[in-house]
Scaffold this active site. Structure first.
Site, PDB file in Angstrom:
ATOM      1  N   LYS A 263       0.694  -1.173   0.085  1.00 31.10           N
ATOM      2  CA  LYS A 263      -0.108   0.002  -0.023  1.00 31.10           C
ATOM      3  C   LYS A 263       0.806   1.111   0.069  1.00 31.10           C
ATOM      4  O   LYS A 263       1.623   1.493   0.881  1.00 31.10           O
ATOM      5  CB  LYS A 263      -0.919  -0.120   1.425  1.00 31.10           C
ATOM      6  CG  LYS A 263      -1.870   0.994   1.455  1.00 31.10           C
ATOM      7  CD  LYS A 263      -2.961   0.952   1.974  1.00 31.10           C
ATOM      8  CE  LYS A 263      -2.393   1.105   3.647  1.00 31.10           C
ATOM      9  NZ  LYS A 263      -2.507   2.777   3.881  1.00 31.10           N
ATOM     10  N   THR A 264       0.788   2.040  -1.076  1.00 31.91           N
ATOM     11  CA  THR A 264       1.693   3.180  -1.052  1.00 31.91           C
ATOM     12  C   THR A 264       0.859   4.605  -1.198  1.00 31.91           C
ATOM     13  O   THR A 264      -0.467   4.486  -1.174  1.00 31.91           O
ATOM     14  CB  THR A 264       2.056   3.185  -2.416  1.00 31.91           C
ATOM     15  OG1 THR A 264       1.290   3.314  -3.672  1.00 31.91           O
ATOM     16  CG2 THR A 264       3.384   2.112  -2.741  1.00 31.91           C
ATOM     17  N   ASP A 295      -3.064   4.128  -2.067  1.00 36.55           N
ATOM     18  CA  ASP A 295      -4.109   4.854  -1.140  1.00 36.55           C
ATOM     19  C   ASP A 295      -4.451   6.238  -1.384  1.00 36.55           C
ATOM     20  O   ASP A 295      -4.029   7.016  -0.198  1.00 36.55           O
ATOM     21  CB  ASP A 295      -3.557   4.376   0.412  1.00 36.55           C
ATOM     22  CG  ASP A 295      -4.623   4.452   1.425  1.00 36.55           C
ATOM     23  OD1 ASP A 295      -5.554   4.619   1.023  1.00 36.55           O
ATOM     24  OD2 ASP A 295      -4.156   4.668   2.775  1.00 36.55           O
ATOM     25  N   LYS A 297      -7.347   7.372  -1.561  1.00 36.94           N
ATOM     26  CA  LYS A 297      -8.487   8.014  -0.879  1.00 36.94           C
ATOM     27  C   LYS A 297      -9.264   8.881  -1.577  1.00 36.94           C
ATOM     28  O   LYS A 297      -9.497  10.065  -1.161  1.00 36.94           O
ATOM     29  CB  LYS A 297      -8.216   8.332   0.511  1.00 36.94           C
ATOM     30  CG  LYS A 297      -7.967   7.300   1.391  1.00 36.94           C
ATOM     31  CD  LYS A 297      -7.926   7.623   2.910  1.00 36.94           C
ATOM     32  CE  LYS A 297      -7.457   6.499   4.018  1.00 36.94           C
ATOM     33  NZ  LYS A 297      -6.049   6.144   3.696  1.00 36.94           N
ATOM     34  N   ASP A 300     -14.026  12.976  -4.349  1.00 34.02           N
ATOM     35  CA  ASP A 300     -14.276  14.306  -5.080  1.00 34.02           C
ATOM     36  C   ASP A 300     -15.521  13.862  -6.231  1.00 34.02           C
ATOM     37  O   ASP A 300     -15.726  12.699  -5.989  1.00 34.02           O
ATOM     38  CB  ASP A 300     -13.303  14.800  -5.934  1.00 34.02           C
ATOM     39  CG  ASP A 300     -13.423  16.326  -5.935  1.00 34.02           C
ATOM     40  OD1 ASP A 300     -14.496  16.808  -6.211  1.00 34.02           O
ATOM     41  OD2 ASP A 300     -12.421  16.972  -5.679  1.00 34.02           O
ATOM     42  N   THR A 304     -13.865  14.953 -11.641  1.00 33.67           N
ATOM     43  CA  THR A 304     -12.487  15.215 -10.936  1.00 33.67           C
ATOM     44  C   THR A 304     -11.768  14.067 -10.635  1.00 33.67           C
ATOM     45  O   THR A 304     -10.288  13.906 -10.814  1.00 33.67           O
ATOM     46  CB  THR A 304     -12.836  16.073  -9.784  1.00 33.67           C
ATOM     47  OG1 THR A 304     -13.434  17.206 -10.009  1.00 33.67           O
ATOM     48  CG2 THR A 304     -11.459  16.599  -9.187  1.00 33.67           C
ATOM     49  N   GLN A 405      -5.724   3.947  16.272  1.00 31.14           N
ATOM     50  CA  GLN A 405      -6.137   3.013  17.471  1.00 31.14           C
ATOM     51  C   GLN A 405      -5.602   1.585  16.740  1.00 31.14           C
ATOM     52  O   GLN A 405      -6.069   1.299  15.554  1.00 31.14           O
ATOM     53  CB  GLN A 405      -7.431   2.997  17.824  1.00 31.14           C
ATOM     54  CG  GLN A 405      -7.743   4.538  18.288  1.00 31.14           C
ATOM     55  CD  GLN A 405      -9.227   4.476  18.813  1.00 31.14           C
ATOM     56  OE1 GLN A 405      -9.724   4.360  19.895  1.00 31.14           O
ATOM     57  NE2 GLN A 405     -10.180   4.575  17.745  1.00 31.14           N
ATOM     58  N   GLY A 424       1.206  -0.934   9.074  1.00 27.96           N
ATOM     59  CA  GLY A 424       2.159   0.085   8.456  1.00 27.96           C
ATOM     60  C   GLY A 424       3.308   0.240   9.613  1.00 27.96           C
ATOM     61  O   GLY A 424       4.308  -0.448   9.134  1.00 27.96           O
ATOM     62  N   ARG A 425       3.295   1.238  10.357  1.00 32.88           N
ATOM     63  CA  ARG A 425       4.565   1.344  11.288  1.00 32.88           C
ATOM     64  C   ARG A 425       5.115   0.179  11.898  1.00 32.88           C
ATOM     65  O   ARG A 425       6.221   0.048  12.352  1.00 32.88           O
ATOM     66  CB  ARG A 425       4.246   2.431  12.256  1.00 32.88           C
ATOM     67  CG  ARG A 425       4.264   3.955  11.565  1.00 32.88           C
ATOM     68  CD  ARG A 425       3.792   4.911  12.479  1.00 32.88           C
ATOM     69  NE  ARG A 425       2.271   4.997  12.419  1.00 32.88           N
ATOM     70  CZ  ARG A 425       1.302   5.772  13.175  1.00 32.88           C
ATOM     71  NH1 ARG A 425       2.245   6.692  13.794  1.00 32.88           N
ATOM     72  NH2 ARG A 425       0.147   5.835  12.892  1.00 32.88           N
TER      73      ARG A 425
END
Length: 452
Positions: A263-264, A295, A297, A300, A304, A405, A424-425
């Site tokens: 996931k970038t 990612d 997201k 709009d 667009t 969370q 992720g982290r």
């Protein structure tokens, strides 16, 4: 009018009663859930309902009609129109301004008021309403109810001297639905156990396997993702919130053998270049057999979003296998994503998120109407023909100072039936990202196997 049974079956088509496993406001788990509010949207049914209710009553006894807010208000209005008995409206609570009235309408003290309620359970809300109405100087002797859940409310009110007229009982509607084969013997037994005060045994839903999921999903990219999961024994999506191309490519090469997708957030790269960033990233995806999930997201209007997807410096349509998109723009806003799997944002893992139950309900209607949506990012269970991805997964941390969370893999897979965990982290911030990726891959796969 049609028979009472035929009338109920017409009402049932509107989804007024659902059977399954539901947690009530009291915290009790029930095998059925009743919501009669959809009846207000069908004028013919609402009119017939009003007449059925009126036919049970000594109409000469009443000076005014009052519906218990809010579900019974349209029912009481229809009854007033059919009977010419004046309607008064009760507020949930008195206004704090103006006249500060609790009851609206024309009435006088001593008037006999017919109360209308949609569903009676414990009778608590009716007792509170009666007290409030009587405090305004009205008299209440009769209550008419569309459906009695048979959980003691009718008996409690009758013990206090009120006459309770019910159109249907839950036992009656269960019998009707059993006769037309809408309920199984097992479901009927479970409902009867509940009504008799016995503990209801719900069969726990098992997690669907990736092999079975392959038969349910239709989007080709969803099938590809599941095939990779089966081939690699992995349900891990690694999130790469990394700022330089070199770091991104090194990270992808390290964790690539253990993940199903990377996931970038391509727009955070400080040195993005299509040739030096995207081409080697696609080579790594092919080498290690993972999909690229941008990612972005998107959030709009459709035109667009289509431009953002296909043009500009990133040209996401040229290289992403999956893209994330919000659904707040409505169904048509998602039409512009071609040759890619859309992952709809149904819920977020951050504290205070606005993706509450109402939002998710409306968003799911959009998601289910869109053939190019193959998956959802969410913190709750979704239909089996969609893939569920859950972010905020971490083995050792509970959150951060910015509202994130975390949950462990076992929790999201067991509770939500998550198909893919997004980490992720917990990986990219680790001293040894590859080692952590292996750890998460094993934890996620073990949780998946145990949930089957």
């Amino acid at each position: 009018m049609e028979s009472k049974k035929e009338f109920f079956l017409e009402c049932y088509k509107l989804g007024i009663i659902k059977f399954g496993r539901f947690t009530l406001k009291s915290g009790i788990e029930s095998p059925f859930y009743v919501d009669l509010r959809p009846l207000a949207s069908e004028p013919k049914i609402l009119k017939n309902l009003a007449n059925y209710l009126l036919d049970m009553l000594p109409l000469d006894n009443f000076d005014v009609i009052c519906g218990v807010p809010y579900a019974a208000l349209p029912m009481a209005t229809a009854m007033s129109l059919e009977s010419y008995i004046p309607l008064i409206i009760k507020r949930k609570e008195a206004k704090t301004y103006g006249t500060k009235k609790l009851l609206e309408g024309i009435y006088k003290k001593g008037d006999n008021c017919l109360l209308v309620e949609d569903v009676i359970t414990s009778g608590k809300s009716l007792i509170e309403t009666i007290e409030e109405v009587e405090n305004e100087g009205l008299k209440v002797a009769d209550i008419v109810v569309v459906l009695d859940r048979e959980q003691g409310g009718k008996e409690k009110l009758e013990a206090k001297g009120y006459k309770v007229h019910t159109l249907f009982t839950i036992s009656e509607v269960v019998k009707i639905l059993k006769e037309v084969e809408h309920l199984t013997d097992e479901e009927v037994a479970r409902i009867n156990d509940f009504l008799n005060g016995n503990q209801v045994q719900f069969q726990e839903k098992k997690k669907i396997s990736y092999e079975n999921k392959l038969e349910k999903v239709e989007h080709p990219m969803a099938k590809r993702l599941l095939e990779i999961a089966i081939e690699k024994n992995s349900n891990l999506i690694a999130s790469a919130d990394i700022l330089s191309t070199r770091e991104l490519l090194d990270f992808a090469d390290m964790v690539g053998p253990h993940i199903v997708a990377l996931k970038t957030h391509i727009d955070i790269l400080t040195d993005f270049d299509a040739d030096s960033t995207i081409l080697p990233l696609k080579d790594l995806a092919q080498k290690h057999n993972f999909l690229i999930m941008e990612d972005r997201k998107f959030a709009d209007i459709g035109n667009t979003q289509e431009l953002q997807f296909s043009y500009g410096m990133y040209k996401i349509s040229n290289w992403a296998d999956l893209v994330t998109a919000q659904v707040i723009g409505g169904s048509a806003s998602l039409d512009g994503f071609h040759n890619v799997g859309v992952v709809a944002i149904l819920g977020m893992s951050s504290k205070g998120t606005l993706t509450d139950a109402h939002y998710r309900e409306e968003a799911m209607k959009i998601i289910e109407s869109q053939s190019n949506v193959m998956a959802c990012v969410a913190q709750n269970e979704i239909p089996d023909d969609l893939i569920l991805m859950t972010p905020g997964v971490n083995l050792s941390d509970s959150g951060d100072s910015k509202g994130q969370q975390y949950n462990i893999p076992e929790k999201v897979i067991n509770n939500y039936h998550t198909d893919f965990i997004i980490v992720g982290r917990g990986i990219y911030k680790a001293e040894n990202p590859e080692q952590e990726a292996v750890k998460y891959k094993m934890a996620g796969w073990e949780a998946y196997k145990n949930a089957l």
